[in-house]
Structure formats: structure tokens, C-alpha cells
Design an enzyme around this catalytic site. Structure first.
Site, PDB file in Angstrom:
ATOM      1  N   VAL A  16       5.665   7.863 -21.018  1.00 19.48           N
ATOM      2  CA  VAL A  16       4.510   7.634 -20.139  1.00 19.48           C
ATOM      3  C   VAL A  16       4.677   6.344 -19.351  1.00 19.48           C
ATOM      4  O   VAL A  16       4.480   6.303 -18.135  1.00 19.48           O
ATOM      5  CB  VAL A  16       3.206   7.604 -20.956  1.00 19.48           C
ATOM      6  N   GLY A 188      10.613  20.842 -26.331  1.00 19.57           N
ATOM      7  CA  GLY A 188      10.112  19.485 -26.195  1.00 19.57           C
ATOM      8  C   GLY A 188       8.608  19.355 -26.287  1.00 19.57           C
ATOM      9  O   GLY A 188       8.066  18.271 -26.074  1.00 19.57           O
ATOM     10  N   LYS A 206      -9.080  12.567 -30.669  1.00 20.93           N
ATOM     11  CA  LYS A 206      -9.689  12.857 -29.367  1.00 20.93           C
ATOM     12  C   LYS A 206     -11.134  13.315 -29.534  1.00 20.93           C
ATOM     13  O   LYS A 206     -12.004  12.967 -28.732  1.00 20.93           O
ATOM     14  CB  LYS A 206      -8.862  13.920 -28.653  1.00 20.93           C
TER      15      LYS A 206
END
Length: 429
Positions: A16, A188, A206
Site C-alpha cells: 500500500v 495472491g 472492521k
């Protein structure tokens, strides 16, 4: 337009972080126009400085994140390290040095969000974290800002792309759990150790963040009921299809009917094929929000990966930089309701229960009596038998989870019940 650049410290430069750095460099002119001032990557804190990072000036690389934050000219820190420490200490250090923070750290926010929000407020700074919940999907800001004048009663969604990919493959191809996991790993989508995903820890973090926003109350990771999906089988999908359903790992957040408490849970569930979440395929995420005035809203898109997550990070960066220029801050923590989080036993839901039983007269009556004794009403029953053995599938009406759990415990004690093959909740109806 201001000419002095706003300086950004990037904490972490993995999948990221490297994408954030790339976009900041390649879209620098666009970001300047959108913010109203240039934005400059002033330093990148990493653990392994010798690693080649294409497109990043080696002079920006440092292993001393604390020194980067304390050097006196940083305006915004982007934290994409993950985990609890050193991320927590670094975010606190940023606030102490007048630096607003953009974070993608769901685990830290779920555990210590209240303390971090308090620190940001004390110093008059921003804490933004769109990327912590659903990748590129705009969700946190719409719930914190666009729906700020509404009352959210329920949030139900798929918030983990790895688990959705696995369950989608099991549904569409008939693959077993391990086979679908192996494919997700090869592509992946799954980590070498997929525990955080398949056991529901990622989704639970979350869920805690979303529940706090939705219900204006503090919900920690420990408050979220969690079940993983490793026991979901091809037989469960076959049963779901017979009911016109599929199976998803869902995060479900609800306000009690009397408005006096909330619940937060993550677990596999059967949902009707007619429900919008049933059509969410591959590694995509989708969240269904039910509000009093706005009605039902669905947010859909890629929930993970370097580019989608970086998109959310950069969106927060633009907002925080604009706030810096205006000498203002965006919305902070809203926890004024202080509602208690009820235990899973208080949740009212439906069950799909598959039993292995003796194929002889009276078994169904005995099972039905057990349900009745625990105050659980049966919706449908399907029985198949051969050579002295039978399978009995019971779908219940809605009842408190504690009553359903008590029923299952009692069924296991019956001499005519050989075993409980599977138990799954039914949602979305």
C-alpha cells in the site's frame, strides 16, 4: 493558491505504501489543484532501507520514524505499517508534534480508536481512516458525514475479499474449502497464513469500527462476536442452494428495536439469492446500510489490494490537507450515545441445522419436542433416510441465539441424534 508545500511523512512502504508514494508523485499536479497547495512526500520510514523501492528517492528513506515525525516541518503522517506497535506510538507521537494522521490500520483502530481520537482532539488535529474498513469503497466518510443527520439501524456486509473469493469459488465450482483456499493463495488473495481472514478477525476489526460510527457508541474488537468460515463445506452450499440461498461471511451490526443497545457480529450465514449481497463475487466487498430516512444503501467495490487501498488513503490525504489550509478539522469520534453492546445470546436470528439421526419412527417428534421445549419455532423440516440412518434438516423461525444454542446442546444429548452435521444462521430476510 499557497505555494509552500504541505509535507507528508509516509510510515511504511509495503504494497500500500509504495502505491501511495507512486500516486503522490505521478498525480502531483492534480493533487495540488484539488488541495489548493502543493503536497510533498518529505520522508519514508521503513524497516529495511536496503530494499529497492522504484520511483522513490533514496534520500527520503529512513529507519527512524520517530525522528522523521519530530523534525518540525511535517504536516500530515500516513500510517500504513499495520499492527498495534509501533504504529500506536508513532501516531501518538505525530499528534504530539502537531501532525494530522491518515491511517489504514483497522486492528489498531478497533482496539484503541477511542484513545487515538481523544489524542487527536486534544491537539486539534485530524484522524482519518477510510482505508481501514473496505479498501477503495467510500464508506467511512459517507457514514460519518453524509448520514450524520440520519439514524442508522443496521449495517450488514462483506468486508473481507479473501473470504468472499473462497466462498464464491466453493459456490460456483463445487470446490471444497481447502481447494478454494489454495486457489486464493496462488492468486495472491490469501496470505501464507490466512488465519486473520478465514477466522474472521479482520472482518471483526472492521465491524468494530463501523459499529462505532453507525451507532455513535464505542465498540471495541472484544465486543464483536466472531466465527470463522473454515468449517463451511460443500454440503452446506448444497443445502443453501436447496433453500434458494448462498453462503457469505457477514459482518452484521444492529441497533436493538428499543434503541437501548447494539450488537456486532461476524459469522458465515446463508442469505437468499435475491439479496443484493448474494451477487457479490470474487474478492469484492459490499456493505448494506439501513437508515431511517435514507432507507437502504449499498456500497460496493474492491476491498483490498495496493491500488484500491491507496485510493482511499489519498482521498483522506486530500481532505486532511484541505482542513490544514482552512485551519479546521474534520469530524472526530462521535460516541455520545454510550449504548451497551449486547451479547450474541440476545441476537434474534434464524438457524439452519443439519442432524444425523436414526432412521426410525418417532425421531422427528422427539426433535420437534426439543425445539418446542426451548421456545424455538420450526419453519421447515426435510428428512432423508436409508439403511437405518437419516439426515434431518431443520430451518427455524427467528428466535434468540441463546435459545437456539440451548436447543442444539439438547439435541446432542438425544440418543436418536448421531451428530450435528452443521449449524448456520440464516440472514437477509
Amino acid at each position: 493558491m499557497r505555494t509552500r508545500p504541505l509535507k507528508v511523512a509516509l510510515l511504511g512502504c509495503g504494497v500500500v505504501g509504495s502505491e501511495v508514494a507512486r500516486i503522490m508523485t505521478t498525480h502531483a499536479d492534480d493533487l495540488t489543484a484539488r488541495i489548493g497547495a502543493p503536497v510533498e512526500l518529505a520522508g519514508v520510514a521503513v524497516r529495511r532501507p536496503s530494499k529497492v523501492r522504484e520511483g522513490i528517492d533514496p534520500a527520503l528513506i529512513t529507519t527512524d520514524a520517530t525522528a522523521l515525525l519530530k523534525r518540525g516541518d511535517i504536516d500530515v503522517a500516513i500510517e500504513v505499517i499495520g499492527g498495534i506497535e509501533p504504529a500506536r506510538t508513532l501516531i501518538t507521537t505525530a499528534f504530539e508534534n502537531g501532525i494530522s494522521v491518515v491511517s489504514a490500520n483497522k486492528a489498531l483502530l478497533a482496539q484503541d480508536g477511542a484513545a487515538l481520537h481523544a489524542a487527536a482532539e486534544t491537539h486539534g488535529l485530524d484522524l482519518y481512516y477510510e482505508a481501514a474498513v473496505a479498501g477503495a469503497i467510500p464508506l467511512v466518510r459517507p457514514m460519518r458525514e453524509s448520514l450524520a443527520g440520519d439514524k442508522i439501524n443496521r449495517v450488514m456486509g462483506i468486508v473481507n475479499g479473501t473470504t468472499n473469493f473462497i466462498l464464491d469459488k466453493m459456490d460456483s465450482t463445487g470446490a471444497g474449502y481447502q481447494e478454494a483456499l489454495d486457489e486464493a493463495t496462488a492468486l495472491g488473495y490469501a496470505e501464507a497464513d490466512p488465519t486473520a481472514d478465514v477466522e474472521g478477525y479482520d472482518a471483526a476489526a472492521k465491524a468494530a469500527i463501523l459499529a462505532g460510527i453507525a451507532f455513535h457508541t464505542r465498540v471495541r474488537l472484544d465486543d464483536v462476536y466472531r466465527e470463522g468460515m473454515t468449517e463451511v463445506s460443500a454440503a452446506d452450499f448444497a443445502s443453501a442452494k436447496r433453500m434458494g440461498c448462498t453462503i457469505k461471511l457477514l459482518a452484521i451490526l444492529e441497533r436493538a428495536a428499543d434503541g437501548e443497545s447494539v450488537t456486532a457480529r461476524v459469522h458465515p450465514a446463508m442469505i437468499p439469492l435475491t439479496h443484493p449481497l448474494a451477487s457479490v463475487r470474487e474478492a469484492y466487498n459490499a456493505v448494506f446500510v439501513e437508515a431511517e430516512a435514507a432507507g437502504r444503501l449499498m456500497f460496493y467495490g474492491p476491498g483490498a489490494g495496493g491500488s484500491p487501498t491507496a485510493s482511499a488513503v489519498l482521498g483522506d490525504l486530500v481532505a486532511v490537507c484541505r482542513n490544514k489550509l482552512a485551519e479546521a478539522t474534520g469530524p472526530g469520534e462521535s460516541a455520545y450515545t454510550q449504548l451497551p453492546v449486547s451479547p450474541m445470546g440476545d441476537v434474534v436470528t434464524r438457524y439452519h441445522i443439519s442432524l444425523d439421526v436414526a432412521d426410525k419412527p418417532g425421531v422427528l417428534a422427539q426433535v420437534a419436542t426439543t425445539f418446542a421445549e426451548h421456545g424455538v419455532s420450526i419453519d421447515t423440516v426435510r428428512q432423508q433416510g436409508k439403511d437405518g440412518e437419516a439426515s434431518l434438516v431443520v430451518v427455524t423461525h427467528r428466535a434468540p441465539d441463546a435459545a437456539l444454542s440451548g436447543t442444539v446442546d439438547a439435541l446432542r444429548k438425544l440418543d436418536t441424534v448421531r451428530g450435528v452435521a452443521s449449524i448456520m444462521r440464516v440472514e437477509g430476510e
